[in-house]
Design a protein around this motif. Structure first.
Motif, short mmCIF file in Angstrom:
data_model
loop_
_atom_site.label_atom_id
_atom_site.label_comp_id
_atom_site.label_asym_id
_atom_site.label_seq_id
_atom_site.Cartn_x
_atom_site.Cartn_y
_atom_site.Cartn_z
N ALA A 1 -17.51 33.54 20.75
CA ALA A 1 -17.17 33.21 19.35
C ALA A 1 -18.39 33.07 18.44
O ALA A 1 -18.27 32.62 17.31
CB ALA A 1 -16.28 31.97 19.24
N ASN A 2 -19.56 33.50 18.93
CA ASN A 2 -20.72 33.55 18.03
C ASN A 2 -20.51 34.56 16.91
O ASN A 2 -21.11 34.46 15.85
CB ASN A 2 -21.98 33.92 18.80
CG ASN A 2 -22.71 32.69 19.32
OD1 ASN A 2 -23.41 32.01 18.59
ND2 ASN A 2 -22.50 32.38 20.60
N SER A 3 -19.67 35.55 17.15
CA SER A 3 -19.47 36.57 16.11
C SER A 3 -18.21 36.32 15.28
O SER A 3 -17.82 37.16 14.48
CB SER A 3 -19.43 37.97 16.74
OG SER A 3 -18.40 38.05 17.68
N VAL A 4 -17.59 35.15 15.47
CA VAL A 4 -16.42 34.80 14.65
C VAL A 4 -16.89 33.99 13.44
O VAL A 4 -17.33 32.85 13.58
CB VAL A 4 -15.40 33.98 15.47
CG1 VAL A 4 -14.24 33.55 14.59
CG2 VAL A 4 -14.91 34.78 16.66
N GLN A 5 -16.83 34.60 12.27
CA GLN A 5 -17.33 33.95 11.06
C GLN A 5 -16.21 33.19 10.35
O GLN A 5 -15.08 33.68 10.25
CB GLN A 5 -17.90 35.00 10.10
CG GLN A 5 -19.05 35.81 10.70
CD GLN A 5 -20.26 34.93 10.98
OE1 GLN A 5 -20.59 34.05 10.21
NE2 GLN A 5 -20.91 35.18 12.12
N LEU A 6 -16.55 31.99 9.88
CA LEU A 6 -15.55 31.14 9.23
C LEU A 6 -16.12 30.53 7.96
O LEU A 6 -17.33 30.35 7.82
CB LEU A 6 -15.17 29.97 10.16
CG LEU A 6 -14.48 30.28 11.48
CD1 LEU A 6 -14.43 29.02 12.32
CD2 LEU A 6 -13.09 30.84 11.24
#
Ligand SMILES: [Zn+2]
Length: 269
Positions: A158-163
């Motif tokens: 989830a390092n590449s899941v931007q929020l």
């Protein structure tokens, strides 16, 4: 200081993209877990920990809780050679750990805990080597309980899941490392007190092995709302997920204490 740097990185998308998915719980999480585990150690195990660490001017698990992450700055070569040991990637949402597939060459958090525990237990080894093993095993047992450190390769844990969180940009991994905990406003001694005051864990919860702990984390990612719906989170979401994070931390502390008790203080050694 570490927190400030991590926070700065978390709000900078450019920095995020270059950040290695290695560090798991931020300093608050690591120190809180270490503080809880330290409290649960017998006097004998506490003395063993102190004896191992004192020549390096440290004396408790809290003192060494983020040593393995700080290697990034203090010993980049050692950090590079151990950076894969902070996490494990599962290949599917079935969350079953198969060493040959999920931990090639023993380069994952599950194998690392087993390896450093063996070194720590071996009293014929030099003190410094066992002290290093203690630092690693303490840190990695905490890491394996951060759900996103035993999750999926496709989004780099989830390092590449931007929020979006208000006006800030976060990635989901950093949210679980830091934001869920830091948003309470507590620091580590207070957080340790808060979690230590919670209901006692069942005896069965304190057992298991590193592979089972990793599988549990993976199932938490799958089942417990670790991924929000949509691409923004708010305080209500943080409040909802915090009990999941806190239970993982309490389990990590109890299991770390149980491992150290067995390895350092059992009469058979
Ligand atoms: Zn780590």
């Amino acid at each position: 200081m570490r927190f400030c740097r991590r926070f700065a990185a978390a709000v900078s998308v450019a920095a995020l993209l270059s950040a290695a998915p290695a560090s798991a719980w931020g300093p608050l999480g690591h120190r809180t877990i270490a503080g809880m585990a330290q409290q649960q150690l017998s006097a004998t195990a506490q003395r063993e920990v102190r004896t191992l660490l004192q020549p390096d001017d440290e004396s408790t698990l809290v003192d060494v809780a983020i040593w393995a992450d700080d290697l990034r700055d203090t010993n980049p070569a050692l950090f590079r050679s151990t950076s894969r040991l902070h996490y494990v990637n599962f290949s599917s949402a079935q969350c079953n750990y198969v060493p040959q597939r999920d931990c090639r060459k023993g380069e994952c958090v599950v194998a690392a805990i087993e390896r450093y525990e063996t070194i720590l237990a071996d009293r014929s080894r030099p003190r410094a080597e066992r002290a290093e093993a203690l630092r690693f095993v303490s840190h990695f047992i905490a890491d394996v309980h951060q759900p996103l450190h035993a999750s999926f390769k496709r989004d780099k844990g989830a390092n590449s899941v931007q929020l979006r969180y208000g006006r800030e940009n976060w990635n989901l991994h950093a949210v679980w490392d830091s934001l869920i905990l830091n948003s309470t406003g507590l620091r580590w001694p207070g957080y340790t007190a808060r979690l230590s005051a919670g209901p006692a864990l069942a005896a069965a919860d304190k057992g298991g092995d590193p592979a089972q702990w990793a599988e549990e984390s993976c199932r938490a990612v799958r089942d417990d709302g670790v991924y929000p719906e949509g691409n923004s989170i708010d305080d209500a979401w943080l409040d909802r997920e915090r009990p999941v994070a806190e239970r993982r931390m309490r389990l990590a502390a109890a299991r770390l204490a149980a491992v150290l008790e067995r390895v350092l203080a059992s009469p058979s050694r």
